[in-house]
Design a protein around this motif. Structure first.
Motif, short mmCIF file in Angstrom:
data_model
loop_
_atom_site.label_atom_id
_atom_site.label_comp_id
_atom_site.label_asym_id
_atom_site.label_seq_id
_atom_site.Cartn_x
_atom_site.Cartn_y
_atom_site.Cartn_z
N MET A 75 0.81 -1.22 0.00
CA MET A 75 0.00 0.00 0.00
C MET A 75 0.84 1.27 0.00
O MET A 75 0.34 2.34 -0.32
CB MET A 75 -0.94 0.00 1.21
N VAL A 76 2.10 1.15 0.34
CA VAL A 76 2.99 2.32 0.35
C VAL A 76 4.21 2.04 -0.51
O VAL A 76 4.62 0.88 -0.68
CB VAL A 76 3.42 2.71 1.78
N ILE A 77 4.75 3.12 -1.07
CA ILE A 77 5.98 3.00 -1.85
C ILE A 77 6.99 3.98 -1.28
O ILE A 77 6.64 4.99 -0.66
CB ILE A 77 5.75 3.27 -3.35
N ALA A 81 11.34 11.45 -1.34
CA ALA A 81 10.76 12.28 -0.28
C ALA A 81 10.30 11.45 0.92
O ALA A 81 9.87 11.99 1.92
CB ALA A 81 9.59 13.07 -0.83
N GLY A 82 10.36 10.13 0.81
CA GLY A 82 9.92 9.27 1.90
C GLY A 82 8.82 8.33 1.45
O GLY A 82 8.58 8.13 0.26
N LEU A 83 8.14 7.74 2.43
CA LEU A 83 7.05 6.82 2.12
C LEU A 83 5.81 7.59 1.71
O LEU A 83 5.50 8.65 2.26
CB LEU A 83 6.73 5.94 3.33
N ARG A 84 5.09 7.04 0.74
CA ARG A 84 3.81 7.64 0.34
C ARG A 84 2.86 6.55 -0.15
O ARG A 84 3.27 5.43 -0.43
CB ARG A 84 3.99 8.74 -0.70
N LYS A 85 1.63 6.92 -0.22
CA LYS A 85 0.58 5.99 -0.67
C LYS A 85 0.88 5.53 -2.09
O LYS A 85 1.25 6.32 -2.95
CB LYS A 85 -0.77 6.71 -0.59
N HIS A 86 0.66 4.25 -2.34
CA HIS A 86 0.85 3.70 -3.68
C HIS A 86 -0.15 4.36 -4.62
O HIS A 86 -1.33 4.51 -4.27
CB HIS A 86 0.64 2.18 -3.66
N PRO A 87 0.25 4.78 -5.83
CA PRO A 87 -0.68 5.42 -6.77
C PRO A 87 -1.88 4.53 -7.13
O PRO A 87 -2.97 5.04 -7.44
CB PRO A 87 0.17 5.68 -8.01
N ALA A 88 -1.72 3.23 -7.05
CA ALA A 88 -2.83 2.32 -7.36
C ALA A 88 -3.96 2.43 -6.35
O ALA A 88 -5.10 2.09 -6.67
CB ALA A 88 -2.33 0.88 -7.45
#
Length: 133
Positions: A75-77, A81-88
């Motif tokens: 769910m995260v990539i 810049a750090g961890l963020r929500k997966h675009p999917a």
């Protein structure tokens, strides 16, 4: 006077399951076939509904494909810049909203099927007026 209401015949009613558009993915074509068959059996599919059905089938395919990606990649990539929500995840959310809205338009939800114009029993609840005693 009460009785069975006559069936409403809508111009352009389709009586055989139409082929799915060529541009739909394999998953989209499978959903098209499933839903189109149901709508044809109910006599609720018209020429005017084909675009809505195609959009619905495409949204179902997008949801399935984006869910497979999230299940595989998480769910995260990690980015610079750090961890963020997966675009999917955004694709999933948009597809779910589209599916819900289009399902209502096509009469595929329990609530939309309960509308008098959709129900197969032909009985409209609005006949039960207290003034019609």
């Amino acid at each position: 006077m009460r009785g069975v209401k006559p069936a409403i015949v809508v111009a352009g009613t389709i009586y055989r399951t139409p082929s799915a558009p060529a541009w739909l993915s394999r998953l989209g074509k499978a959903e098209w076939k499933k839903v189109a068959t149901i709508l044809v059996e109910r006599r609720h599919l018209t020429d005017a509904d084909l675009g809505t059905l195609a959009a619905y089938a495409d949204a179902v395919a997008q949801l399935a494909e984006s869910t497979q990606i999230v299940n595989r990649e998480g769910m995260v990539i990690e980015t610079k810049a750090g961890l963020r929500k997966h675009p999917a995840i955004s694709i999933q959310m948009n597809a779910r909203n589209q599916i819900r809205q289009l399902a209502v338009e096509l009469g595929l939800t329990p609530v939309s099927r309960s509308r008098p114009s959709i129900r197969e029993d032909g009985n409209a609840d609005d006949d039960l007026s207290p003034l019609a005693l």
